[in-house]
Design a protein around this motif. Structure first.
Motif, PDB file in Angstrom:
ATOM      1  N   LYS A 163       0.812  -1.211   0.000  1.00  0.00           N
ATOM      2  CA  LYS A 163       0.000   0.000   0.000  1.00  0.00           C
ATOM      3  C   LYS A 163       0.849   1.267   0.000  1.00  0.00           C
ATOM      4  O   LYS A 163       0.388   2.327  -0.420  1.00  0.00           O
ATOM      5  N   THR A 164       2.082   1.152   0.497  1.00  0.00           N
ATOM      6  CA  THR A 164       2.950   2.313   0.625  1.00  0.00           C
ATOM      7  C   THR A 164       4.171   2.131  -0.256  1.00  0.00           C
ATOM      8  O   THR A 164       4.933   1.172  -0.066  1.00  0.00           O
ATOM      9  N   TYR A 165       4.353   3.021  -1.210  1.00  0.00           N
ATOM     10  CA  TYR A 165       5.486   2.887  -2.126  1.00  0.00           C
ATOM     11  C   TYR A 165       5.777   4.228  -2.785  1.00  0.00           C
ATOM     12  O   TYR A 165       4.947   5.140  -2.797  1.00  0.00           O
ATOM     13  N   ALA A 166       6.983   4.323  -3.340  1.00  0.00           N
ATOM     14  CA  ALA A 166       7.387   5.502  -4.102  1.00  0.00           C
ATOM     15  C   ALA A 166       8.109   5.025  -5.353  1.00  0.00           C
ATOM     16  O   ALA A 166       8.906   4.082  -5.299  1.00  0.00           O
ATOM     17  N   ASP A 167       7.807   5.661  -6.473  1.00  0.00           N
ATOM     18  CA  ASP A 167       8.442   5.334  -7.746  1.00  0.00           C
ATOM     19  C   ASP A 167       9.319   6.493  -8.183  1.00  0.00           C
ATOM     20  O   ASP A 167       8.847   7.629  -8.299  1.00  0.00           O
ATOM     21  N   LEU A 168      10.589   6.193  -8.434  1.00  0.00           N
ATOM     22  CA  LEU A 168      11.562   7.199  -8.832  1.00  0.00           C
ATOM     23  C   LEU A 168      12.163   6.845 -10.186  1.00  0.00           C
ATOM     24  O   LEU A 168      12.167   5.672 -10.586  1.00  0.00           O
ATOM     25  N   ILE A 169      12.693   7.851 -10.867  1.00  0.00           N
ATOM     26  CA  ILE A 169      13.312   7.620 -12.166  1.00  0.00           C
ATOM     27  C   ILE A 169      14.561   8.484 -12.304  1.00  0.00           C
ATOM     28  O   ILE A 169      14.613   9.610 -11.803  1.00  0.00           O
ATOM     29  N   LEU A 170      15.549   7.918 -12.968  1.00  0.00           N
ATOM     30  CA  LEU A 170      16.799   8.627 -13.243  1.00  0.00           C
ATOM     31  C   LEU A 170      17.115   8.500 -14.729  1.00  0.00           C
ATOM     32  O   LEU A 170      17.106   7.387 -15.265  1.00  0.00           O
ATOM     33  N   LYS A 171      17.377   9.644 -15.355  1.00  0.00           N
ATOM     34  CA  LYS A 171      17.832   9.670 -16.739  1.00  0.00           C
ATOM     35  C   LYS A 171      19.140  10.451 -16.794  1.00  0.00           C
ATOM     36  O   LYS A 171      19.380  11.333 -15.959  1.00  0.00           O
ATOM     37  N   PRO A 172      20.008  10.143 -17.759  1.00  0.00           N
ATOM     38  CA  PRO A 172      21.320  10.811 -17.776  1.00  0.00           C
ATOM     39  C   PRO A 172      21.214  12.278 -18.174  1.00  0.00           C
ATOM     40  O   PRO A 172      20.452  12.648 -19.065  1.00  0.00           O
ATOM     41  N   ARG A 215      22.484   6.393 -23.184  1.00  0.00           N
ATOM     42  CA  ARG A 215      21.201   6.869 -22.664  1.00  0.00           C
ATOM     43  C   ARG A 215      20.434   5.709 -22.045  1.00  0.00           C
ATOM     44  O   ARG A 215      20.409   4.599 -22.576  1.00  0.00           O
ATOM     45  N   PHE A 216      19.800   5.983 -20.931  1.00  0.00           N
ATOM     46  CA  PHE A 216      19.105   4.939 -20.188  1.00  0.00           C
ATOM     47  C   PHE A 216      17.959   5.550 -19.389  1.00  0.00           C
ATOM     48  O   PHE A 216      17.894   6.771 -19.189  1.00  0.00           O
ATOM     49  N   GLU A 217      17.077   4.683 -18.937  1.00  0.00           N
ATOM     50  CA  GLU A 217      16.064   5.017 -17.938  1.00  0.00           C
ATOM     51  C   GLU A 217      16.233   4.033 -16.785  1.00  0.00           C
ATOM     52  O   GLU A 217      16.218   2.815 -16.980  1.00  0.00           O
ATOM     53  N   PHE A 218      16.416   4.565 -15.601  1.00  0.00           N
ATOM     54  CA  PHE A 218      16.610   3.751 -14.395  1.00  0.00           C
ATOM     55  C   PHE A 218      15.419   4.022 -13.484  1.00  0.00           C
ATOM     56  O   PHE A 218      15.279   5.103 -12.926  1.00  0.00           O
ATOM     57  N   ARG A 219      14.543   3.040 -13.363  1.00  0.00           N
ATOM     58  CA  ARG A 219      13.366   3.163 -12.507  1.00  0.00           C
ATOM     59  C   ARG A 219      13.584   2.385 -11.214  1.00  0.00           C
ATOM     60  O   ARG A 219      14.020   1.227 -11.236  1.00  0.00           O
ATOM     61  N   LEU A 220      13.264   3.018 -10.107  1.00  0.00           N
ATOM     62  CA  LEU A 220      13.414   2.401  -8.793  1.00  0.00           C
ATOM     63  C   LEU A 220      12.110   2.519  -8.027  1.00  0.00           C
ATOM     64  O   LEU A 220      11.570   3.610  -7.865  1.00  0.00           O
ATOM     65  N   ARG A 221      11.606   1.385  -7.575  1.00  0.00           N
ATOM     66  CA  ARG A 221      10.418   1.372  -6.706  1.00  0.00           C
ATOM     67  C   ARG A 221      10.846   0.976  -5.297  1.00  0.00           C
ATOM     68  O   ARG A 221      11.493  -0.064  -5.090  1.00  0.00           O
ATOM     69  N   VAL A 222      10.486   1.806  -4.330  1.00  0.00           N
ATOM     70  CA  VAL A 222      10.743   1.532  -2.917  1.00  0.00           C
ATOM     71  C   VAL A 222       9.378   1.299  -2.271  1.00  0.00           C
ATOM     72  O   VAL A 222       8.518   2.188  -2.293  1.00  0.00           O
ATOM     73  N   ALA A 223       9.171   0.128  -1.694  1.00  0.00           N
ATOM     74  CA  ALA A 223       7.851  -0.222  -1.159  1.00  0.00           C
ATOM     75  C   ALA A 223       7.988  -0.859   0.213  1.00  0.00           C
ATOM     76  O   ALA A 223       8.995  -1.523   0.519  1.00  0.00           O
ATOM     77  N   LEU A 224       6.970  -0.647   1.049  1.00  0.00           N
ATOM     78  CA  LEU A 224       6.894  -1.266   2.370  1.00  0.00           C
ATOM     79  C   LEU A 224       5.719  -2.230   2.415  1.00  0.00           C
ATOM     80  O   LEU A 224       4.602  -1.891   2.003  1.00  0.00           O
ATOM     81  N   GLY A 225       5.972  -3.428   2.918  1.00  0.00           N
ATOM     82  CA  GLY A 225       4.906  -4.398   3.095  1.00  0.00           C
ATOM     83  C   GLY A 225       4.145  -4.151   4.379  1.00  0.00           C
ATOM     84  O   GLY A 225       4.572  -3.365   5.235  1.00  0.00           O
ATOM     85  N   PRO A 226       3.021  -4.814   4.570  1.00  0.00           N
ATOM     86  CA  PRO A 226       2.187  -4.580   5.757  1.00  0.00           C
ATOM     87  C   PRO A 226       2.875  -4.940   7.060  1.00  0.00           C
ATOM     88  O   PRO A 226       2.495  -4.441   8.122  1.00  0.00           O
ATOM     89  N   LYS A 227       3.912  -5.776   7.029  1.00  0.00           N
ATOM     90  CA  LYS A 227       4.636  -6.159   8.238  1.00  0.00           C
ATOM     91  C   LYS A 227       5.982  -5.451   8.347  1.00  0.00           C
ATOM     92  O   LYS A 227       6.818  -5.834   9.162  1.00  0.00           O
ATOM     93  N   GLY A 228       6.187  -4.429   7.528  1.00  0.00           N
ATOM     94  CA  GLY A 228       7.419  -3.665   7.600  1.00  0.00           C
ATOM     95  C   GLY A 228       8.532  -4.145   6.688  1.00  0.00           C
ATOM     96  O   GLY A 228       9.637  -3.602   6.720  1.00  0.00           O
ATOM     97  N   ASP A 229       8.269  -5.165   5.881  1.00  0.00           N
ATOM     98  CA  ASP A 229       9.283  -5.625   4.938  1.00  0.00           C
ATOM     99  C   ASP A 229       9.552  -4.532   3.904  1.00  0.00           C
ATOM    100  O   ASP A 229       8.638  -3.814   3.478  1.00  0.00           O
ATOM    101  N   LEU A 230      10.804  -4.427   3.493  1.00  0.00           N
ATOM    102  CA  LEU A 230      11.208  -3.427   2.506  1.00  0.00           C
ATOM    103  C   LEU A 230      11.455  -4.110   1.173  1.00  0.00           C
ATOM    104  O   LEU A 230      12.177  -5.111   1.101  1.00  0.00           O
ATOM    105  N   PHE A 231      10.859  -3.549   0.117  1.00  0.00           N
ATOM    106  CA  PHE A 231      11.015  -4.090  -1.228  1.00  0.00           C
ATOM    107  C   PHE A 231      11.671  -3.032  -2.117  1.00  0.00           C
ATOM    108  O   PHE A 231      11.188  -1.894  -2.185  1.00  0.00           O
TER     109      PHE A 231
END
Length: 240
Positions: A36-45, A56-72
């Motif tokens: 339910k809780t996450y953030a999506d980030l992107i990096l381009k050169p 040239r690239f696209e670097f996408r990073l998703r940071v997410a927390l699970g309901p029990k505090g697990d980090l994804f």
């Protein structure tokens, strides 16, 4: 994160030192993920980045927390070159763990694995013993590691479990006493309470053709004392 080992790049690449933007067009969440809780980030050169690494690239990073505090952490890197050129890179999540006492910590899941020892000219060895324990400085790259690794903290009666996908290797680092005193942003005694275990793709660089995408994923969780002190349940932690 380590992104690239070619040309004029610094040791750990440049992705970790750049300004990321919020991703306006992220990939959809998996069905029934429970996240339910996450953030999506992107990096381009930037134009400056292209001077030191001309791809040239696209670097996408998703940071997410699970309901029990697990980090994804989910990383996606796409080759967006328009000149038809492929590129290669290496990758590592620079994950540092707070531990009670490095002398009371052990790692399970890396036993019998081959590794490169950066303290011995990157010579290749095979890990011996039932688990990895710490008595001096360590800087190793373990190769073709299992998808799950456990960091067992006896004193805190807590185990960190790393589950990884697309990241075959694992870097293990602790500077110990002498090396700690040479690192400007590292306290002389801080080595006693930290351990770096980095899921990585190092031995075999990832190569992408234009339009191709690579995906790497890491899940971090903490499990209670019932899994510590040699009582790790392999079905639930390492092989479950």
């Amino acid at each position: 994160m380590q992104f690239g080992t070619h040309g004029n790049l610094e040791k750990h690449g440049f992705a970790r030192n750049r300004l990321w933007l919020v991703d306006d067009n992220p990939p959809p969440l998996p069905v029934n993920s429970g996240i339910k809780t996450y953030a999506d980030l992107i990096l381009k050169p930037s134009e400056e980045d292209l001077k030191i690494w001309p791809h040239r690239f696209e670097f996408r990073l998703r940071v997410a927390l699970g309901p029990k505090g697990d980090l994804f952490l989910t990383s996606r890197i796409r080759n967006t070159n328009t000149d038809g050129k492929p590129f290669s890179f290496t990758f590592a999540y620079h994950t540092y763990f707070s531990v009670s006492d490095i002398s009371e910590v052990r790692i399970e899941g890396l036993e019998t694995m081959d590794y490169f020892d950066n303290l011995k000219g990157k010579e290749r060895f095979t890990e011996q013993g039932d688990a990895l324990v710490f008595e001096s400085e360590i800087d190793k790259v373990y190769l073709d590691t299992p998808p799950k690794i456990a960091i067992i903290d006896h004193e805190k009666k807590r185990t960190f479990v790393l589950r990884k996908d697309g990241l075959p290797d694992a870097v293990v680092w602790n500077p110990w006493e002498r090396r700690s005193k040479t690192i400007l942003d590292f306290g002389d005694e801080e080595y006693k309470h930290m351990l770096c275990v980095e899921p990585a793709a190092v031995e075999k660089p990832i190569t992408l053709k234009p339009g191709e995408e690579w995906k790497g994923r890491l899940e971090l969780s903490a499990v209670p004392s019932s899994y510590y002190s040699g009582q790790l349940d392999p079905d639930k932690v390492l092989h479950g």
